[in-house]
Write an enzyme that holds these catalytic residues in place. Structure first.
Site, PDB file in Angstrom:
ATOM      1  N   GLY A 109      89.716  74.880  44.575  1.00 27.26           N
ATOM      2  CA  GLY A 109      90.239  74.553  43.249  1.00 27.26           C
ATOM      3  C   GLY A 109      90.218  75.774  42.353  1.00 27.26           C
TER       4      GLY A 109
ATOM      5  N   PRO B 105      89.036  78.647  39.556  1.00 24.46           N
ATOM      6  CG  PRO B 105      89.694  80.882  39.412  1.00 24.46           C
ATOM      7  CD  PRO B 105      90.242  79.490  39.461  1.00 24.46           C
TER       8      PRO B 105
ATOM      9  CB  VAL C 282      86.533  73.249  38.653  1.00 24.74           C
ATOM     10  CG1 VAL C 282      85.693  72.140  39.255  1.00 24.74           C
ATOM     11  CG2 VAL C 282      87.387  72.696  37.502  1.00 24.74           C
ATOM     12  N   GLY C 283      85.177  76.017  39.921  1.00 26.49           N
ATOM     13  CA  GLY C 283      84.335  76.656  40.936  1.00 26.49           C
ATOM     14  C   GLY C 283      82.979  77.059  40.360  1.00 26.49           C
TER      15      GLY C 283
ATOM     16  CD  GLU D 242      88.681  79.134  50.989  1.00 24.61           C
ATOM     17  OE1 GLU D 242      89.722  79.720  50.664  1.00 24.61           O
ATOM     18  OE2 GLU D 242      87.942  79.516  51.911  1.00 24.61           O
TER      19      GLU D 242
ATOM     20  CB  CYS E 151      95.894  78.908  46.219  1.00 30.38           C
ATOM     21  SG  CYS E 151      95.836  78.661  47.993  1.00 30.38           S
TER      22      CYS E 151
HETATM   23  P1  NAD Z   1      90.658  71.965  39.797  1.00 32.28           P
HETATM   24  O1  NAD Z   1      89.614  73.009  39.878  1.00 32.28           O
HETATM   25  O2  NAD Z   1      91.059  71.459  38.491  1.00 32.28           O
HETATM   26  O3  NAD Z   1      90.206  70.662  40.642  1.00 32.28           O
HETATM   27  C1  NAD Z   1      89.750  70.755  41.974  1.00 32.28           C
HETATM   28  C2  NAD Z   1      88.811  69.583  42.269  1.00 32.28           C
HETATM   29  O4  NAD Z   1      87.704  69.662  41.392  1.00 32.28           O
HETATM   30  C3  NAD Z   1      89.434  68.212  42.079  1.00 32.28           C
HETATM   31  O5  NAD Z   1      89.022  67.377  43.140  1.00 32.28           O
HETATM   32  C4  NAD Z   1      88.863  67.741  40.757  1.00 32.28           C
HETATM   33  O6  NAD Z   1      88.672  66.341  40.714  1.00 32.28           O
HETATM   34  C5  NAD Z   1      87.511  68.428  40.704  1.00 32.28           C
HETATM   35  N1  NAD Z   1      87.099  68.723  39.323  1.00 32.28           N
HETATM   36  C6  NAD Z   1      87.897  69.012  38.274  1.00 32.28           C
HETATM   37  N2  NAD Z   1      87.148  69.254  37.171  1.00 32.28           N
HETATM   38  C7  NAD Z   1      85.857  69.108  37.551  1.00 32.28           C
HETATM   39  C8  NAD Z   1      84.614  69.217  36.857  1.00 32.28           C
HETATM   40  N3  NAD Z   1      84.558  69.525  35.565  1.00 32.28           N
HETATM   41  N4  NAD Z   1      83.480  68.998  37.543  1.00 32.28           N
HETATM   42  C9  NAD Z   1      83.523  68.707  38.860  1.00 32.28           C
HETATM   43  N5  NAD Z   1      84.671  68.584  39.563  1.00 32.28           N
HETATM   44  C10 NAD Z   1      85.822  68.775  38.918  1.00 32.28           C
HETATM   45  O7  NAD Z   1      91.914  72.552  40.612  1.00 32.28           O
HETATM   46  P2  NAD Z   1      93.345  71.913  40.812  1.00 32.28           P
HETATM   47  O8  NAD Z   1      94.077  71.929  39.517  1.00 32.28           O
HETATM   48  O9  NAD Z   1      93.220  70.621  41.542  1.00 32.28           O
HETATM   49  O10 NAD Z   1      93.999  72.967  41.830  1.00 32.28           O
HETATM   50  C11 NAD Z   1      94.600  74.157  41.401  1.00 32.28           C
HETATM   51  C12 NAD Z   1      93.680  75.345  41.611  1.00 32.28           C
HETATM   52  O11 NAD Z   1      93.186  75.364  42.937  1.00 32.28           O
HETATM   53  C13 NAD Z   1      94.404  76.659  41.430  1.00 32.28           C
HETATM   54  O12 NAD Z   1      93.592  77.556  40.739  1.00 32.28           O
HETATM   55  C14 NAD Z   1      94.634  77.135  42.856  1.00 32.28           C
HETATM   56  O13 NAD Z   1      94.795  78.516  42.997  1.00 32.28           O
HETATM   57  C15 NAD Z   1      93.394  76.647  43.513  1.00 32.28           C
HETATM   58  N6  NAD Z   1      93.595  76.510  44.951  1.00 32.28           N
HETATM   59  C16 NAD Z   1      92.957  77.373  45.790  1.00 32.28           C
HETATM   60  C17 NAD Z   1      93.178  77.296  47.158  1.00 32.28           C
HETATM   61  C18 NAD Z   1      92.517  78.244  48.127  1.00 32.28           C
HETATM   62  O14 NAD Z   1      92.644  78.038  49.328  1.00 32.28           O
HETATM   63  N7  NAD Z   1      91.825  79.269  47.672  1.00 32.28           N
HETATM   64  C19 NAD Z   1      94.039  76.315  47.659  1.00 32.28           C
HETATM   65  C20 NAD Z   1      94.661  75.463  46.764  1.00 32.28           C
HETATM   66  C21 NAD Z   1      94.437  75.559  45.409  1.00 32.28           C
END
Ligand code: NAD
Length: 515
Positions: free
Chosen positions: A200, A202, A204-205, A222, A256
């Site tokens: 997801g 950075p 939320v990471g 990731e 991504c």
């Molecule tokens: P996101 O970080 O918003 O959400 C990812 C997950 O985290 C979801 O399941 C969501 O429910 C959960 N989440 C959201 N907010 C949270 C919080 N405050 N606390 C705990 N969990 C929470 O990301 P997104 O919008 O779903 O995806 C887009 C992002 O993901 C982009 O930055 C993209 O580059 C990245 N991404 C990376 C890869 C990779 O392989 N490196 C692949 C796909 C997407």
């Protein structure tokens, strides 16, 4: 919110406890360790994909308006490929790895034993909602773990198939799907897991890593970022344009590893623009918004964010801003009823109301190219994650590398040139999770290469055997002989100079092949 999140919160203080306990007990019983059990789970995952292909394609179409072709290429086939690879190699991957020994351990047996971590949590995003849940799941199951899967709440149709259909295929004593958004995931993260894999943003990471640190739980992150794409003057503009456009606009730019921006000289830009227009028209027709091969922006929030980015630089291709053309009405959900499900005690499928994203119109945006872009503008500061390609002018390779180095380390980096020297220079003078010369993100279709970021684009990696290794603890093992004490005793005090010399020699790291 009748029957919704409030009810879920009232009914139980901790809705996850029972299920997590069940999974932990299953892991402790040793159920998941034998190769036969792991293989059976992987085969069952393959059956899930085969039996529900149409349902999955429909769900992806509803979530992202993904064409069946893109769903097949980037979601179903990739997951199936990982399953097949894991099944073919499982026993070899599980085998203890013999390692070299020093003189002091010549009589012993030294090896790395791959053991499952235990209870693994996989948190996934919405952009490839099947691939990014199932591919990590393959690795976690192959490595013999129990798994809690948390799909994205935003890709709601796929989330529902994963929650309601997938558990029927896997052994439910060691696998569960948890639904929820930030709030529920935050509560889930309060629990101790043995490994967390998060894909997801950075932002939320950082939240996930902070939560994991409370339990000292190892993580793979990731993440995303801005992937530069350097285009050298010495290139065939049409070939470059075809490749950049294909990988930029695939999945409507919501990838991504997509090329995020182009760096090239003004002269190369002049040659690239008609070539990009040509590629876009060939791929998506004169009227891209009616193309079946162009999906939708996931929701209105992202659409508005992307529309804001169109104010940067100057629109050279695409960029229409007629709202009525961009929006299409929502389609009724054919797979599942929209009404919230009732809470069933013991189930880990909690309840939410309809997703706000789905109750609004889905957004569609034309493939767009921006020029005259400055690196201080928002489009050069944030991950674009949509069908917009800014081109920023640089004088040459050195300036391009300066621009790249000023940004966080990206997940992927691309360089296009007829000169292999130029491509190799970009590779040597930069850092990124992955690199591809003269193409887009084909490197991530190879299971022989790890997919992962570096620095702000993430830590750890997976795909193929890398997934198995990520979800396995590499245990350092040395089995010594119970006897032969005379030989072993050279290690003990009192240390004479001669003994010390012998001991130091025996401990020297070397690959010794005496025995
Ligand atoms: P996101 O970080 O918003 O959400 C990812 C997950 O985290 C979801 O399941 C969501 O429910 C959960 N989440 C959201 N907010 C949270 C919080 N405050 N606390 C705990 N969990 C929470 O990301 P997104 O919008 O779903 O995806 C887009 C992002 O993901 C982009 O930055 C993209 O580059 C990245 N991404 C990376 C890869 C990779 O392989 N490196 C692949 C796909 C997407």
């Amino acid at each position: 919110m009748p029957g919704g999140r409030a009810a879920w919160q009232d009914l139980r203080m901790d809705p996850f406890e029972d299920t997590l306990r069940r999974l932990r007990e299953a892991f402790s019983s040793g159920l998941t360790r034998p190769a036969e059990f792991r293989a059976a789970q992987l085969k069952a995952l393959g059956c899930f994909l085969r039996d529900n292909r149409q349902l999955l394609e429909q769900a992806l179409e509803q979530d992202l308006r993904k064409s069946a072709a893109e769903s097949e290429i980037s979601e179903i086939a990739m997951a199936q490929g990982e399953i097949d690879l894991a099944l073919r190699n499982l026993r070899a991957w599980m085998k203890d790895e013999k390692v070299s020994k020093n003189l002091a351990t010549q009589l012993d047996s030294a090896f790395i034993h791959k053991e499952p971590f235990g209870l693994v949590l996989i948190i996934a995003p919405w952009n490839y909602p099947l691939n990014l849940t199932l591919v990590p799941l393959v690795g976690a199951l192959a490595a013999g773990n129990c798994v809690v899967l948390k799909p994205s709440e935003i890709s709601q149709s796929t989330e529902r198939v994963l929650a309601e259909v997938l558990p029927r295929y896997l052994d439910q004593s060691c696998f569960a799907v948890v639904l929820g958004g930030p709030e529920e995931t935050g509560r889930l993260l309060e629990h101790k897991f043995d490994y967390i894999m998060f894909t997801g943003s950075p932002r939320v990471g950082k939240i996930v890593m902070a939560a994991a640190s409370k339990h000292l739980t190892p993580v793979t992150l990731e993440l995303g970022g801005k992937n530069p794409c350097y285009v050298d003057n010495d290139c065939d503009p049409q070939t470059v344009a075809n490749r950049v456009a294909f990988f930029r606009y695939f999945n409507t730019g919501q990838t991504c590893v997509a090329p995020d921006y182009v760096l090239c000289s003004p002269e190369t830009q002049e040659r690239l623009l008609p070539a990009l227009q040509n590629a876009i028209t060939r791929f998506y027709g004169e009227d891209p918004k009616s193309s079946p091969n162009l999906g939708r922006i996931i929701n209105e929030k992202h659409f508005q964010r992307l529309r804001g980015l169109l104010d940067c630089g100057r629109v050279a291709i695409g960029g229409q801003s007629d709202e009525s053309e961009r929006y299409i009405g929502p389609r009724p959900c054919r797979l599942f009823p929209r009404t919230p499900r009732a809470w069933s005690p013991g189930s880990l499928v909690p309840i939410r109301g309809p997703s706000p994203g789905l109750s609004r119109p889905c957004a569609r945006a034309a493939p767009t190219v921006l020029v005259d872009v400055q690196d201080t503008e928002p489009v050069m500061q944030e991950e674009i994650f949509g069908p917009i390609l800014p081109i920023m002018n640089v004088r040459g390779l050195d300036e391009a590398i300066d621009v790249i180095s000023r940004q966080e380390k990206p997940l992927a980096l691309y360089a296009f040139s007829n000169s292999s020297q130029v491509v190799k220079q970009v590779l040597a003078r930069t850092s990124s999770g992955g690199f591809c010369g003269n193409d887009g993100f084909m490197h991530m279709t190879l299971t022989s290469l790890p997919l992962g970021g570096v620095g702000a684009s993430g830590m750890g990696s997976y795909h193929g055997k890398f997934s198995f290794d990520t979800f396995s603890h590499h245990r350092a093992c040395l089995l010594c002989r119970p006897g032969m004490e005379k030989i072993y005793s050279i290690r003990y005090p009192p240390y004479t100079p001669r003994r010390l010399r012998m001991l130091l020699m025996a401990l020297e790291p070397r690959s010794c092949t005496l025995l």
